[in-house]
Write a protein that holds these residues in place. Structure first.
Motif, PDB file in Angstrom:
ATOM      1  N   ILE A 135       0.829  -1.336   0.073  1.00 14.29           N
ATOM      2  CA  ILE A 135       0.089  -0.128   0.027  1.00 14.29           C
ATOM      3  C   ILE A 135       0.802   1.223  -0.080  1.00 14.29           C
ATOM      4  N   TYR A 136       1.791   1.369   0.896  1.00 12.59           N
ATOM      5  CA  TYR A 136       2.802   2.505   0.974  1.00 12.59           C
ATOM      6  C   TYR A 136       3.865   2.652  -0.136  1.00 12.59           C
ATOM      7  N   GLU A 137       3.994   1.474  -0.910  1.00 12.37           N
ATOM      8  CA  GLU A 137       4.931   1.647  -2.044  1.00 12.37           C
ATOM      9  C   GLU A 137       4.171   2.431  -3.101  1.00 12.37           C
ATOM     10  N   TYR A 193      -7.985   2.895  -4.207  1.00 13.28           N
ATOM     11  CA  TYR A 193      -8.444   1.468  -3.552  1.00 13.28           C
ATOM     12  C   TYR A 193      -7.389   0.487  -3.703  1.00 13.28           C
ATOM     13  N   ILE A 194      -7.284  -0.595  -2.807  1.00 16.79           N
ATOM     14  CA  ILE A 194      -6.233  -1.584  -2.831  1.00 16.79           C
ATOM     15  C   ILE A 194      -7.147  -2.834  -2.377  1.00 16.79           C
ATOM     16  N   GLN A 195      -6.854  -3.700  -3.184  1.00 19.57           N
ATOM     17  CA  GLN A 195      -7.409  -5.097  -3.034  1.00 19.57           C
ATOM     18  C   GLN A 195      -6.565  -6.254  -3.442  1.00 19.57           C
ATOM     19  N   ILE A 196      -6.359  -7.259  -2.639  1.00 15.77           N
ATOM     20  CA  ILE A 196      -5.712  -8.469  -3.063  1.00 15.77           C
ATOM     21  C   ILE A 196      -6.556  -9.488  -3.889  1.00 15.77           C
ATOM     22  N   ALA A 200      -3.663  -1.713  -6.966  1.00 14.46           N
ATOM     23  CA  ALA A 200      -4.027  -0.355  -6.574  1.00 14.46           C
ATOM     24  C   ALA A 200      -4.941   0.211  -7.739  1.00 14.46           C
ATOM     25  N   LEU A 201      -6.002   0.929  -7.456  1.00 14.37           N
ATOM     26  CA  LEU A 201      -6.879   1.285  -8.187  1.00 14.37           C
ATOM     27  C   LEU A 201      -7.245   2.944  -7.972  1.00 14.37           C
ATOM     28  N   SER A 202      -7.471   3.684  -9.142  1.00 11.83           N
ATOM     29  CA  SER A 202      -7.753   4.987  -8.846  1.00 11.83           C
ATOM     30  C   SER A 202      -9.299   4.966  -8.275  1.00 11.83           C
ATOM     31  N   ILE A 251     -14.840  -4.992  -6.924  1.00 14.08           N
ATOM     32  CA  ILE A 251     -15.242  -3.787  -5.987  1.00 14.08           C
ATOM     33  C   ILE A 251     -16.380  -3.139  -6.478  1.00 14.08           C
ATOM     34  N   GLU A 252     -16.545  -2.782  -7.859  1.00 14.26           N
ATOM     35  CA  GLU A 252     -18.194  -2.237  -7.918  1.00 14.26           C
ATOM     36  C   GLU A 252     -19.303  -2.929  -7.604  1.00 14.26           C
ATOM     37  N   SER A 253     -18.989  -4.240  -7.410  1.00 13.74           N
ATOM     38  CA  SER A 253     -20.067  -5.160  -6.986  1.00 13.74           C
ATOM     39  C   SER A 253     -20.423  -5.265  -5.372  1.00 13.74           C
TER      40      SER A 253
END
Lengths: 217, 362
Positions: free
Chosen positions: A46-48, A101-104, A119-121, A199-201
């Motif tokens: 996340i921080y990278e 947004y961040i998701q694995i 990593a998404l905007s 993420i959207e759903s």
């Protein structure tokens, strides 16, 4: 004799209790996660990927049958049963302002399960990605072949356009990649498409709230 | 101020006693679980939740059942251990990000046979916390957090590979004498490292003060998600000996550990040296594991080797080889492990131990 009866009765009682518990458990929702003490946030990644972030906010959501159906309608490949359950969406923040947004996502590869941190905007375009767990040689070499640059900034439609009818990265885009690298690049591209849909759903309320509260971002 | 709060918290934990712990664990689990059940089934409307919505957000809750069957050639008998418990994980968030995480894993533990019952279990059924802690963010970007409660001693492979509730294990038992303990720690992530330093009661599952036990431990390591991870650990303390009338064992260790992942294979190792009541000792472990492409099963082989230099006597050593496997099947997981003592310290008989476990979470 009496001792044997007592032991048998105790074992029968234990078996009955176990059967009742399992019967009750059988009606529970179809998700079961790893023990929670083993949960680890992708803090390093996340921080990278968001170097100005001062922290992040977790939003736990259920990926259920409804999400599976919605995602299935949105993208050309299904969400697998193993991808259901509770997952966390991370919202990196800079002094309280959301950055994205961040998701694995876990993806099946030739070299075992790969975990990709996305990593998404806030507009759900690809900002960057990191392999949290990827054990094959292609995991590092594919990055030298321009995969990151290929998908950065793309939204879901543009990502789908990178794939051919079989869901593989188009040959013209993979000219410098060997077979393993192309296979992995295809997995990564499909994962990007999937993470946007999920993420959207699965986090539609969070997405809506962030869009309403931060229209300028 | 901080020390005073910590001291009060410790006194409170000590004063709660066995049944106090049990009541607190069940109460916390119930309070969090009830609103969650409402969401999961969509039967209970939100207004019937016992807690405000923000308390039931970011919550994971599961019921965790497992049963182990053991056959030991040492006792030449079968033994059974059952666990019925709850697993709860709650992240507290604010506008500036996550503030802290609560993890509660409490289990009714049933150990039928006295001959295999560990010292902390005083009856056939004992309520045991594997983990019960709150980790609070002290600095931005995860650089420093304060953890308070019952947690694993930060040392060696176990620190990044949590084996709680599984048959697979590393060397906490041999090296430290306890796996998890009550206390506080500072932990965090830096750009190229992760660290945790703790001070704990030194008595393991139960809070004991006789003999004034304690453990100070710490580990710093490269980030745990990499394919090559290595760490350095150290511990020192007087560790409480169960059912000994307040005796403690003085232990010191320094060690290094390594994890190397290539394709589906992992090669892990750890080695530590130190002393036990003034006698030199060392422990080493090497593990080769393989995980299926699907991630649904994994198998491992371990070799564990220990030495002890008794006062005025020659060095003695002990070694054990272990083979194990684990299969995940929806809400179930099944695991087996075979261990065989190649050599044991003088006076202890060499034995084989066969263990199978079925686990079910929902």
């Amino acid at each position: 004799m009496w001792h044997r009866h007592a032991i048998a009765s105790r074992r029968l009682a234990s078996a009955l209790v176990a059967a009742i518990i399992l019967l009750v458990g059988g009606t529970a929702p179809a998700w079961a996660d790893a023990p929670y003490c083993s949960l680890r946030d992708p803090s390093h990644q996340i921080y990278e990927m968001y170097p100005t972030a001062t922290g992040y906010r977790s939003v736990v959501g259920d990926i259920n049958n409804e999400t599976q159906v919605t995602v299935g309608e949105q993208i050309p490949f299904p969400l697998l049963h193993g991808e259901m359950g509770q997952h966390t969406l991370y919202v990196p923040v800079d002094s309280g302002d959301p950055l994205g947004y961040i998701q694995i996502r876990s993806e099946l590869t030739e070299w075992g399960m790969a975990e990709i941190v996305w990593a998404l905007s806030l507009q759900r375009e690809v900002v960057d990605f990191r392999f949290q767990r990827c054990r094959g040689r292609a995991c590092s070499s594919v990055l030298d072949k321009g995969l990151r640059e290929l998908i950065q900034g793309l939204d879901q439609d543009a990502l789908i356009a990178l794939l051919d009818d079989q869901g593989q990265l188009q040959e013209s885009l993979a000219a410098t990649m060997n077979e393993d690298e192309r296979m992995l690049a295809s997995v990564v591209t499909r994962s990007a498409i999937k993470v946007i849909a999920v993420i959207e759903s699965g986090w539609s309320t969070t997405v809506r709230e962030l869009a309403q509260n931060h229209p300028d971002l | 101020m901080g020390t005073s709060v910590t001291a009060h918290a410790f006194r409170l934990i000590g004063a709660m006693g066995r049944y106090g712990h049990l009541a607190v664990g069940i109460a916390i689990s119930a309070l969090f679980a009830l609103p969650k059940a409402g969401y999961a089934d969509e039967v209970l409307p939100d207004s019937r939740s016992l807690l405000p919505a923000e308390w039931s957000e970011n919550l994971r809750f599961a019921i965790d059942l497992s049963s182990r069957q053991l056959y030991s050639t040492g006792t030449d008998d079968w033994h059974r251990v059952d666990f019925i418990g709850t697993d709860l994980h709650k992240v507290f968030s604010g506008d500036s990000g996550d503030i802290g995480t609560l993890t509660v894993q409490g289990y009714f533990t049933h150990i039928e046979d006295e001959e295999i019952r560990p010292g902390f279990a005083n009856g056939k059924w004992t309520y045991v916390y594997r983990i019960f802690n709150y980790n609070h963010a002290l600095m931005p970007r995860g650089r420093m957090n304060l953890k308070i409660g019952h947690f694993e001693i930060p040392m060696g492979l176990e620190h990044s590979i949590n084996t709680n509730g599984t048959l697979r294990d590393y060397t906490h038992g041999r090296n430290i004498g306890v796996k998890a303990d009550w206390g506080v720690s500072l932990n965090g992530i830096l750009e190229a490292a992760e660290y945790e330093v703790s001070i704990t009661r030194g008595s393991g599952n139960n809070w004991e003060t006789e003999g004034d036990p304690y453990i100070v431990a710490g580990r710093i390591a490269t980030p745990s998600h990499r394919n090559l991870v290595w760490g350095v650990s150290a511990m020192s303390g007087d560790v409480f000996v169960q059912n000994s009338g307040g005796q403690t064992v003085e232990r010191q260790r320094v060690g290094v550990d390594l994890q190397w992942h290539v394709n589906q294979y992992g090669l892990f190792g750890e080695i530590s040296v130190g002393d036990r009541n003034g006698e030199g000792t060392s422990t080493g472990l090497i593990e080769l594991n393989r995980t299926a492409n699907s991630g649904l099963w994994m198998a491992y082989a371990q070799l564990v080797y220990s030495t002890l230099d008794p006062d005025g006597g020659p060095q003695v050593d002990a070694s054990t080889v272990l083979l194990g496997g684990k299969w995940d099947l929806a809400r179930w997981d099944f695991s087996v492990q075979l261990s065989h003592d190649l050599d044991s310290f003088d006076g202890n008989s060499e034995r084989n131990l066969y263990v199978a476990q079925a686990r079910y979470r929902f």
